[in-house]
Write a protein that holds these residues in place. Structure first.
Motif, PDB file in Angstrom:
ATOM      1  N   ASP A 175       0.941  -1.124  -0.202  1.00 35.67           N
ATOM      2  CA  ASP A 175       0.046  -0.120   0.031  1.00 35.67           C
ATOM      3  C   ASP A 175       0.712   1.151   0.028  1.00 35.67           C
ATOM      4  OD1 ASP A 175      -2.228  -1.545  -0.047  1.00 35.67           O
ATOM      5  OD2 ASP A 175      -2.795  -1.263   2.005  1.00 35.67           O
ATOM      6  N   ASP A 176       1.951   1.118   0.787  1.00 37.49           N
ATOM      7  CA  ASP A 176       3.012   2.373   0.693  1.00 37.49           C
ATOM      8  C   ASP A 176       3.542   2.690  -0.755  1.00 37.49           C
ATOM      9  OD1 ASP A 176       2.101   2.770   3.427  1.00 37.49           O
ATOM     10  OD2 ASP A 176       4.081   2.000   4.199  1.00 37.49           O
ATOM     11  N   PHE A 177       3.864   1.597  -1.048  1.00 40.41           N
ATOM     12  CA  PHE A 177       4.737   1.639  -2.523  1.00 40.41           C
ATOM     13  C   PHE A 177       3.590   2.158  -3.612  1.00 40.41           C
ATOM     14  CE2 PHE A 177       5.186  -0.273  -6.782  1.00 40.41           C
ATOM     15  CZ  PHE A 177       6.408  -0.316  -7.022  1.00 40.41           C
ATOM     16  N   ILE A 178       2.175   1.748  -3.614  1.00 47.34           N
ATOM     17  CA  ILE A 178       1.357   2.288  -4.546  1.00 47.34           C
ATOM     18  C   ILE A 178       0.979   3.786  -4.204  1.00 47.34           C
ATOM     19  CG2 ILE A 178      -1.123   2.294  -5.134  1.00 47.34           C
ATOM     20  CD1 ILE A 178      -0.928  -0.834  -4.505  1.00 47.34           C
ATOM     21  N   GLN A 179       0.834   4.283  -2.931  1.00 45.44           N
ATOM     22  CA  GLN A 179       0.660   5.560  -2.625  1.00 45.44           C
ATOM     23  C   GLN A 179       1.732   6.385  -2.771  1.00 45.44           C
ATOM     24  OE1 GLN A 179      -0.428   5.815   1.595  1.00 45.44           O
ATOM     25  NE2 GLN A 179      -2.338   4.704   1.203  1.00 45.44           N
ATOM     26  N   LEU A 180       3.155   5.880  -2.786  1.00 46.85           N
ATOM     27  CA  LEU A 180       4.361   6.773  -3.032  1.00 46.85           C
ATOM     28  C   LEU A 180       4.180   6.822  -4.417  1.00 46.85           C
ATOM     29  CD1 LEU A 180       7.262   7.796  -2.622  1.00 46.85           C
ATOM     30  CD2 LEU A 180       8.009   5.362  -3.115  1.00 46.85           C
ATOM     31  N   TYR A 181       4.069   5.881  -5.410  1.00 45.26           N
ATOM     32  CA  TYR A 181       4.058   6.102  -7.141  1.00 45.26           C
ATOM     33  C   TYR A 181       3.025   6.867  -7.531  1.00 45.26           C
ATOM     34  CZ  TYR A 181       8.273   3.446  -8.286  1.00 45.26           C
ATOM     35  OH  TYR A 181       9.372   2.894  -8.343  1.00 45.26           O
TER      36      TYR A 181
END
Length: 148
Positions: A14-20
């Motif tokens: 989820d953090d990866f998706i939000q970051l991108y």
């Protein structure tokens, strides 16, 4: 896999998706929140080792991008890896007369506490070559001929 491990995995993805979805040339320092210092990153253009090199690579890519957005279509994951299917939409003043370009792709991620392996799969022609002033027409002509 325990529930705690599942929650930690989901949080990292989820953090990866939000970051991108928020990433741009001014906040590349946020890459360290999801990537391990020894990240191995591969896409159709480059193979990168290390977080510092990855940050420099993204700085070059994002330098002249006027708009970029990722839509995540599907996520498949287990305890230590994930596959994300996405569509990227971007605009660059030197490509497609500055208009929007859409690229379908997939990211393979491997991780422990942070992501240590990231490989992107996408059609480089769809992303770049087809939108170059001289080369784009030639590639479209070749595709048309191949389809006959």
């Amino acid at each position: 896999m325990t529930n705690q491990a599942t929650t930690e995995t989901n949080t990292l993805i989820d953090d990866f998706i939000q970051l991108y979805q928020a990433l741009n040339k001014d906040n590349l320092h946020l890459l360290s929140q999801v990537y391990d210092d020894s990240i191995s990153f591969t896409d159709p253009m480059h193979q990168i080792k290390g977080l510092e090199s990855l940050t420099q690579y993204f700085a070059k890519l994002y330098k002249n991008v006027k708009h970029i957005q990722f839509e995540i279509k599907e996520v498949q994951q287990d305890a230590n890896q994930a596959a994300l299917f996405w569509q990227m939409e971007y605009s660059h003043p030197k490509l497609n007369k500055g208009g929007l370009i859409r690229v379908d792709g997939m990211s393979q991620l491997k991780f422990n506490d942070k992501i240590y392996f990231h490989r992107d799969y996408f059609d480089l022609g769809q992303m770049l070559y087809e939108h170059l002033p001289c080369m784009g027409g030639l590639i479209r002509m070749l595709k048309d001929r191949a389809a006959k």
